[in-house]
Scaffold this active site. Structure first.
Site, PDB file in Angstrom:
ATOM      1  N   ARG A  48      17.494 -20.848  66.487  1.00 26.31           N
ATOM      2  CA  ARG A  48      16.969 -22.051  66.214  1.00 26.31           C
ATOM      3  C   ARG A  48      15.943 -22.347  65.910  1.00 26.31           C
ATOM      4  NH1 ARG A  48      22.754 -24.553  67.741  1.00 26.31           N
ATOM      5  NH2 ARG A  48      23.761 -24.482  66.379  1.00 26.31           N
ATOM      6  N   LYS A  71      41.559 -20.958  67.274  1.00 24.37           N
ATOM      7  CA  LYS A  71      41.905 -22.930  66.955  1.00 24.37           C
ATOM      8  C   LYS A  71      42.606 -22.544  65.242  1.00 24.37           C
ATOM      9  CE  LYS A  71      42.434 -25.527  70.943  1.00 24.37           C
ATOM     10  NZ  LYS A  71      41.653 -26.480  71.447  1.00 24.37           N
ATOM     11  N   GLY A  84      29.121 -20.104  64.130  1.00 28.94           N
ATOM     12  CA  GLY A  84      28.423 -19.207  65.996  1.00 28.94           C
ATOM     13  C   GLY A  84      28.593 -17.615  66.361  1.00 28.94           C
ATOM     14  N   GLY A 114      30.409 -25.760  62.967  1.00 24.52           N
ATOM     15  CA  GLY A 114      31.071 -26.909  62.847  1.00 24.52           C
ATOM     16  C   GLY A 114      30.447 -27.745  61.711  1.00 24.52           C
TER      17      GLY A 114
END
Ligand code: ADP
Ligand code: MG
Length: 401
Positions: A35, A209, A359, A382
């Site tokens: 990053r 999930k 990720g 996200g």
């Protein structure tokens, strides 16, 4: 979308750049500096234009509802200090660091900058008002700069003070705002997945999930031709169809939703699985491949060979692929095969534009040596999902105008 090269006369101007330096740290050491590297083109451009560069980023989470001691410990753990050091090495120059996140001390440091110098401000989340988009905090931060550049794609889905309040305030004051090179590149690539004007377009979803990814399934069902589902979330779908799933993870409150999605006819589910009777790696356990129902006492850990073939077939035909979520517990070597084969199949299809938006999926692709072969690997898990969900809109990018 204003881009960075549209900013003019930067010499001697203080430009606040919201970067995403939310890097994984272990015992104070940076485990992956991706990053930081990703932010370099924007920083270097501003320096070449003789701007004074003030960098802001969050790192980790700080829960202000906890005790004073716990907040203090969270702050100590989530310090950006090591990032300043690493950035200095990468830029081959001194990077100043402000321990203060607001007030006189920060203001003085910013005012003392000379053109072509870089200052990194300590973790924006040291300020309680950051995640609340506190107007006073936004005003104070905005007052420090002559312009704002948004280059934190991984945080663009959050309307916080440093991602939203500051550019909003600067615009009110007539100061210029723009997106940096990283955000520009992310938006360009992800827009293809949002526009969905190339077919066959498939999505591969895995990970843990269903509930986390519900909204994205809904929008992907509208855009894609097929959605291949692996990972733990597959078991919620299989259970909804009345299949035996043993002790595999399952979200019972999502069964109706899963069934409804399946009825669109676009969802491709696993037909076999690699299962085990114990999740823990070190334990004495049975690992086997089963077709159809998973027996009682066993849990699905990866897609099996027949499913891999099924998925490979779809992947080979696709012209556009969006991948989020590993097909199995890739952290354990016995259950890596599905994820590796998916990486291999996607990158062997030279006619497709392939995007990773997650990720763990990006980490898996890197670990198995396929990362550079994808068309685009998003730096924001996200954020990339929300961009698809919201039809290309993210608050931190829309605010730039
Ligand atoms: P991403 O970060 O790419 O969006 P997620 O965070 O949703 O992906 O999911 C990644 C996690 O899902 C990994 O830690 C992986 O071990 C887990 N996972 C994948 N398949 C299974 C499974 N069958 N059972 C339990 N966990 C799984
Ligand atoms: Mg993840």
């Amino acid at each position: 979308m204003n881009t960075i090269e549209q900013l003019k006369n930067l010499s001697d101007k203080v430009i606040i750049v919201r970067v995403d330096f939310n890097v994984p740290l272990k015992d104070g050491a940076i485990r992956d500096d991706n990053r930081i590297v990703a932010a370099l083109p924007t920083i270097k451009y501003l320096l070449s234009q003789h701007a004074k560069v003030v960098l802001m980023s969050h790192l980790g989470k700080i829960d202000f509802k906890k005790t004073e001691e716990e907040v203090k410990a969270a702050k100590a753990k989530n310090t950006l200090k090591p990032v300043a050091v690493r950035l200095g090495e990468l830029l081959n120059m001194e990077v100043k660091f402000s321990e203060a996140t607001r007030g006189e001390e920060l203001k003085n440091l910013v005012h003392s900058l000379k053109d072509g110098e870089v200052l990194l401000v300590q973790n924006t989340r040291y300020e309680k008002g950051e995640t609340k988009n506190d107007p006073e905090l936004s005003k104070e931060w905005a007052s420090l700069g002559d312009g704002f550049v948004m280059d934190a794609f991984g945080s663009a889905h959050r309307a916080h003070a440093s991602t939203f309040g500051v550019p909003e305030e600067m615009k009110k004051e007539g100061k210029p705002t723009a997106v940096g090179y990283l955000v520009e590149k992310e938006v360009k690539s992800l827009s293809r997945c949002v526009k969905a004007d190339v077919h066959p377009y498939i999505a591969i979803l895995g990970g843990f999930k269903v509930s986390d990814k519900i909204k994205v399934i809904e929008s992907l069902l509208k855009k894609t031709d097929k959605i291949l589902i692996g990972g733990a979330m597959a078991y919620t779908f299989l259970k909804a169809l009345g299949k035996g799933i043993g002790t595999s993870p399952c979200e019972l409150d999502q069964l109706d939703y899963a069934k409804k999605c399946y009825e669109t006819g676009k969802i491709v589910l696993p037909v076999d699985a690699v299962v085990t009777d114990k999740f823990d790696e070190g334990s004495d356990r049975v690992i086997k491949t089963v077709e159809g129902n998973i027996p009682d006492g066993f849990e699905g850990m990866d897609i099996g060979p027949k499913t891999i073939e099924l998925f490979k077939n779809e992947i080979a035909k696709a012209k556009l692929i969006f991948w989020n979520g590993p097909t199995g517990v890739f952290e354990q070597k016995e259950f890596q095969t599905g994820t590796i084969e998916v990486c291999k199949a996607i990158t062997e299809n030279k006619d497709c534009f392939s995007v990773i938006g997650g990720g763990d999926s990006a980490a898996a692709a890197k670990q198995f040596g396929y990362k550079d072969k994808f068309s685009h690997v998003s730096t924001g898990g996200g954020a990339s999902l929300e961009m698809i969900e919201n039809d290309g809109h993210l608050p931190g990018i829309d605010v730039i105008g």
